[in-house]
Design a protein around this motif. Structure first.
Motif, PDB file in Angstrom:
ATOM      1  N   LEU A  59       0.867  16.246  -2.741  1.00 41.83           N
ATOM      2  CA  LEU A  59      -0.084  15.711  -1.754  1.00 41.83           C
ATOM      3  C   LEU A  59       0.582  14.716  -0.795  1.00 41.83           C
ATOM      4  CD1 LEU A  59      -3.187  15.128  -4.077  1.00 41.83           C
ATOM      5  CD2 LEU A  59      -2.714  17.082  -2.596  1.00 41.83           C
ATOM      6  N   HIS A  60       1.914  14.673  -0.801  1.00 40.21           N
ATOM      7  CA  HIS A  60       2.610  13.743   0.091  1.00 40.21           C
ATOM      8  C   HIS A  60       2.349  14.048   1.561  1.00 40.21           C
ATOM      9  CE1 HIS A  60       5.853  11.662  -2.605  1.00 40.21           C
ATOM     10  NE2 HIS A  60       4.617  11.421  -2.991  1.00 40.21           N
ATOM     11  N   ILE A  61       2.032  15.313   1.882  1.00 35.80           N
ATOM     12  CA  ILE A  61       1.726  15.657   3.262  1.00 35.80           C
ATOM     13  C   ILE A  61       0.463  14.939   3.736  1.00 35.80           C
ATOM     14  CG2 ILE A  61       0.427  17.717   2.595  1.00 35.80           C
ATOM     15  CD1 ILE A  61       2.586  17.262   5.758  1.00 35.80           C
ATOM     16  N   LEU A  62      -0.488  14.791   2.841  1.00 34.52           N
ATOM     17  CA  LEU A  62      -1.706  14.037   3.174  1.00 34.52           C
ATOM     18  C   LEU A  62      -1.400  12.550   3.323  1.00 34.52           C
ATOM     19  CD1 LEU A  62      -4.292  15.742   0.768  1.00 34.52           C
ATOM     20  CD2 LEU A  62      -3.911  16.203   3.194  1.00 34.52           C
TER      21      LEU A  62
ATOM     22  N   LYS B 285      10.744  14.134   0.830  1.00 39.29           N
ATOM     23  CA  LYS B 285      11.127  15.071   1.884  1.00 39.29           C
ATOM     24  C   LYS B 285      10.052  15.191   2.959  1.00 39.29           C
ATOM     25  CE  LYS B 285      13.964  17.890  -1.224  1.00 39.29           C
ATOM     26  NZ  LYS B 285      14.172  19.256  -1.815  1.00 39.29           N
ATOM     27  N   VAL B 286       8.879  14.596   2.675  1.00 40.60           N
ATOM     28  CA  VAL B 286       7.741  14.747   3.571  1.00 40.60           C
ATOM     29  C   VAL B 286       7.386  13.458   4.302  1.00 40.60           C
ATOM     30  CG1 VAL B 286       5.298  15.384   3.699  1.00 40.60           C
ATOM     31  CG2 VAL B 286       6.830  16.600   2.136  1.00 40.60           C
ATOM     32  N   ILE B 287       7.390  12.352   3.579  1.00 42.99           N
ATOM     33  CA  ILE B 287       6.974  11.068   4.156  1.00 42.99           C
ATOM     34  C   ILE B 287       8.110  10.523   5.023  1.00 42.99           C
ATOM     35  CG2 ILE B 287       6.194   8.728   3.639  1.00 42.99           C
ATOM     36  CD1 ILE B 287       5.125   9.827   0.968  1.00 42.99           C
ATOM     37  N   THR B 288       7.852  10.372   6.307  1.00 40.81           N
ATOM     38  CA  THR B 288       8.888  10.022   7.282  1.00 40.81           C
ATOM     39  C   THR B 288       9.626   8.747   6.919  1.00 40.81           C
ATOM     40  OG1 THR B 288       7.628  11.113   9.036  1.00 40.81           O
ATOM     41  CG2 THR B 288       9.329   9.539   9.719  1.00 40.81           C
ATOM     42  N   VAL B 289       8.895   7.694   6.538  1.00 41.02           N
ATOM     43  CA  VAL B 289       9.531   6.393   6.289  1.00 41.02           C
ATOM     44  C   VAL B 289      10.342   6.389   4.997  1.00 41.02           C
ATOM     45  CG1 VAL B 289       7.796   5.127   7.600  1.00 41.02           C
ATOM     46  CG2 VAL B 289       7.446   5.501   5.141  1.00 41.02           C
ATOM     47  N   LEU B 290      10.296   7.489   4.247  1.00 36.82           N
ATOM     48  CA  LEU B 290      11.041   7.571   2.988  1.00 36.82           C
ATOM     49  C   LEU B 290      12.092   8.683   2.982  1.00 36.82           C
ATOM     50  CD1 LEU B 290       8.103   7.076   0.451  1.00 36.82           C
ATOM     51  CD2 LEU B 290       9.849   5.400   1.047  1.00 36.82           C
TER      52      LEU B 290
ATOM     53  N   ALA C 121       0.826  -1.209   0.000  1.00 37.14           N
ATOM     54  CA  ALA C 121       0.000   0.000   0.000  1.00 37.14           C
ATOM     55  C   ALA C 121       0.859   1.258   0.000  1.00 37.14           C
ATOM     56  CB  ALA C 121      -0.927  -0.014   1.215  1.00 37.14           C
ATOM     57  N   VAL C 122       1.900   1.289   0.825  1.00 37.60           N
ATOM     58  CA  VAL C 122       2.755   2.470   0.896  1.00 37.60           C
ATOM     59  C   VAL C 122       3.472   2.689  -0.428  1.00 37.60           C
ATOM     60  CG1 VAL C 122       4.797   3.462   2.016  1.00 37.60           C
ATOM     61  CG2 VAL C 122       3.043   2.353   3.396  1.00 37.60           C
ATOM     62  N   ALA C 123       4.041   1.616  -0.995  1.00 41.32           N
ATOM     63  CA  ALA C 123       4.740   1.739  -2.271  1.00 41.32           C
ATOM     64  C   ALA C 123       3.780   2.155  -3.385  1.00 41.32           C
ATOM     65  CB  ALA C 123       5.416   0.417  -2.625  1.00 41.32           C
ATOM     66  N   GLY C 124       2.580   1.571  -3.376  1.00 38.04           N
ATOM     67  CA  GLY C 124       1.605   1.914  -4.398  1.00 38.04           C
ATOM     68  C   GLY C 124       1.134   3.354  -4.283  1.00 38.04           C
ATOM     69  N   ALA C 125       0.851   3.787  -3.058  1.00 38.49           N
ATOM     70  CA  ALA C 125       0.392   5.154  -2.849  1.00 38.49           C
ATOM     71  C   ALA C 125       1.483   6.163  -3.193  1.00 38.49           C
ATOM     72  CB  ALA C 125      -0.058   5.331  -1.397  1.00 38.49           C
ATOM     73  N   TYR C 126       2.732   5.825  -2.886  1.00 38.03           N
ATOM     74  CA  TYR C 126       3.845   6.718  -3.203  1.00 38.03           C
ATOM     75  C   TYR C 126       3.885   7.023  -4.702  1.00 38.03           C
ATOM     76  CZ  TYR C 126       8.617   8.279  -4.099  1.00 38.03           C
ATOM     77  OH  TYR C 126       9.711   8.982  -4.530  1.00 38.03           O
ATOM     78  N   SER C 127       3.638   6.018  -5.519  1.00 38.84           N
ATOM     79  CA  SER C 127       3.688   6.213  -6.969  1.00 38.84           C
ATOM     80  C   SER C 127       2.464   6.938  -7.504  1.00 38.84           C
ATOM     81  CB  SER C 127       3.826   4.858  -7.670  1.00 38.84           C
ATOM     82  OG  SER C 127       5.051   4.257  -7.357  1.00 38.84           O
ATOM     83  N   LEU C 128       1.312   6.700  -6.887  1.00 33.61           N
ATOM     84  CA  LEU C 128       0.064   7.234  -7.422  1.00 33.61           C
ATOM     85  C   LEU C 128      -0.259   8.636  -6.928  1.00 33.61           C
ATOM     86  CD1 LEU C 128      -2.131   3.999  -7.164  1.00 33.61           C
ATOM     87  CD2 LEU C 128      -1.084   4.972  -9.213  1.00 33.61           C
ATOM     88  N   VAL C 129       0.202   8.969  -5.726  1.00 35.74           N
ATOM     89  CA  VAL C 129      -0.135  10.274  -5.152  1.00 35.74           C
ATOM     90  C   VAL C 129       0.911  11.306  -5.585  1.00 35.74           C
ATOM     91  CG1 VAL C 129      -0.404  11.574  -3.006  1.00 35.74           C
ATOM     92  CG2 VAL C 129      -1.282   9.230  -3.174  1.00 35.74           C
ATOM     93  N   PRO C 130       0.491  12.429  -6.155  1.00 39.45           N
ATOM     94  CA  PRO C 130       1.445  13.486  -6.559  1.00 39.45           C
ATOM     95  C   PRO C 130       2.247  13.986  -5.356  1.00 39.45           C
ATOM     96  CG  PRO C 130      -0.745  13.898  -7.470  1.00 39.45           C
ATOM     97  CD  PRO C 130      -0.904  12.780  -6.496  1.00 39.45           C
TER      98      PRO C 130
ATOM     99  N   LYS D 273       0.789   7.602   9.065  1.00 38.90           N
ATOM    100  CA  LYS D 273       0.946   7.665  10.520  1.00 38.90           C
ATOM    101  C   LYS D 273      -0.320   7.207  11.241  1.00 38.90           C
ATOM    102  CE  LYS D 273       4.613  11.057  11.197  1.00 38.90           C
ATOM    103  NZ  LYS D 273       4.987  12.352  11.836  1.00 38.90           N
ATOM    104  N   SER D 274      -1.475   7.665  10.773  1.00 39.05           N
ATOM    105  CA  SER D 274      -2.727   7.318  11.454  1.00 39.05           C
ATOM    106  C   SER D 274      -3.058   5.828  11.350  1.00 39.05           C
ATOM    107  CB  SER D 274      -3.883   8.144  10.882  1.00 39.05           C
ATOM    108  OG  SER D 274      -4.094   7.829   9.508  1.00 39.05           O
TER     109      SER D 274
END
Length: 452
Positions: free
Chosen positions: A138-141, A373-378, A126-135, A147-148
């Protein structure tokens, strides 16, 4: 009177030779009819699919320190797959047949290293897929969602969950690497009734004569068969073409060697290195390069981006352990050791019938992630990484009973038919020519005698 009898005998002999030659020629379409009937039966053999997961040994070091991931191969986890060769068969007026290919996988604990409940640590789909699909804007979202849901770059899941489905906390949806109890197709193939050379060749797939994935006429071509069989009388000087829905494209395999399989001579065909080569080395692959940034300006070899036929999911297909791939792919992930004997894809084809009697289809599933630069795990990730998750070895081999049946009921009969056909043609032509020449000589001698 003697000369007249001699000429009559020679004419009779020539006619007899012509009849033999014609009979030999008649056996050609007769042989094709025999082959056509047996091709419809197919060589039904039981499949098995084995999975090896590449479990991550240092997930926290990757996330917190930017360490190079280290993977350890876990497996095999084996499933028996009974391919019912054709389902919902429909014969059409235009010499084609339509069918579906169903697959049902059943876990085989006696052929596996553990149970389906064994857990492995792999890339979070899910994380890898969302990383590619989300601009990126919108990485802050996405960071908030990760996290949630207490998600991370890697996850621990059971083999059964990863293969066949689990509810993901980030996407609130069911994710899986594969599907069980599904149908592939429909396929529409030529029966060979009007042209035996076209038998089993795919006329259309899912109602279309070309693929919709690659935005290129050449790459969208559907070539050859589904690899379960080919046209009879295989010429080892020519490659075999087949379409694989697993990788959403057509490929070719080339002859490597001949060897006996349970007393039946087969031709070994393998995929060439050029199949997944970069467009720099194989210009025909230019239309398979989708993301120039991830593929280093289309110079990366050994992987195929199939996101366009996976609803945008960032899935990359390769051979296991990145066999024949660019060294960079193995440098980004430690613990891989490609071996041609264990990781290549091959087909063993009986040349007279065109049946595939033994095969190993080996495919590795990879996903991509990169820096943020936004997503902590990346944040510690330095470069785009095509990360291996699992590789599968789908195999089928001829058993003794099927081999005996083929030798007795199919191969030997067709080979005998071919031998008789060649003998009749050869003998007929030889007799015809000898008698014709002799007749001409006798007639010339007779005419010379009359003139004297």
């Amino acid at each position: 009177m003697g000369c007249c009898n001699a000429r009559c005998g020679l004419i009779t002999g020539a006619v007899f030779g012509a009849v033999l030659a014609i009979l030999g020629g008649v056996l050609i379409p007769l042989g094709n009819l025999v082959i056509e009937g047996t091709v419809k039966k197919e060589a039904v053999i039981e499949n098995g699919t084995t999975f090896w997961f590449l479990t991550v040994n240092n997930p926290q070091a990757v996330i917190k320190d930017g360490a190079t991931p280290v993977v350890i191969e876990r497996g095999p986890f084996t499933y028996k797959t009974r391919f019912l060769p054709k389902h919902n068969i429909t014969f059409n007026p235009n010499h084609t047949a339509s069918f579906l290919l169903p697959t049902i996988a059943t876990f085989e604990p006696n052929m596996s290293v553990g149970t389906e409940d064994e857990e492995v640590v792999v890339l979070n789909l899910a994380v890898a897929g969302a990383y590619s699909l989300v601009p990126k804007a919108l990485h802050i979202l996405l960071e908030g969602m990760i996290k949630s849901s207490n998600s991370s770059l890697f996850q621990k899941r059971s083999v059964k969950e990863l293969l066949w489905g689990y509810t993901d906390p980030l996407l609130k949806d069911t994710l899986s690497l594969f599907e069980n109890g599904t149908y592939d197709g429909p396929y529409n193939v030529f029966t060979g009734k009007d042209d035996i050379a076209k038998v089993a060749t795919i006329e259309s797939y899912k109602g279309e004569r070309e693929l919709p994935y690659w935005n290129d006429t050449f790459c969208n071509m559907i070539n050859g068969t589904d690899a379960s069989s080919f046209a009879p009388f295989v010429d080892k000087k020519k490659p075999l073409y087949f379409f694989s829905s697993d990788i959403c494209r057509s490929v070719s395999a080339s002859y490597m060697r001949s060897y006996p399989l349970k007393g039946i001579t087969v031709y070994r065909y393998s995929l060439l290195h050029s199949t997944l080569a970069s467009p720099v080395d194989n210009p025909e692959n230019h239309c398979y390069c989708r993301d120039r940034e991830v593929t280093k300006n289309c110079t990366l070899a050994g992987v195929l981006d199939i996101s366009t036929c996976q609803m945008g999911k960032p899935i990359y297909i390769s051979l296991p352990h990145f066999l024949f791939a660019s060294p960079l792919l193995r440098e980004q992930v430690q613990g891989l050791s490609p071996n041609e004997e264990h990781h290549e894809t091959f087909l063993d084809v009986e040349p007279t019938t065109g049946f595939t009697l033994n095969f190993a289809k080996r495919i590795q599933i990879n996903m991509m992630y990169g820096p943020s630069k936004v997503i902590t795990v990346l944040k510690k990730v330095k470069n785009y990484t095509i990360f291996p998750i699992v590789w599968m070895n789908e195999t089928a081999s001829l058993d003794d009973a099927t081999a005996d049946m083929l030798k007795e009921e199919l191969v030997s009969r067709i080979q005998l038919l071919a031998t008789v056909q060649q003998a009749l043609l050869g003998a007929g032509v030889a007799i015809f020519i000898v008698c014709l020449i002799s007749y001409c000589c006798v007639r010339r001698n007779t005419n010379q005698g009359k003139q004297a």
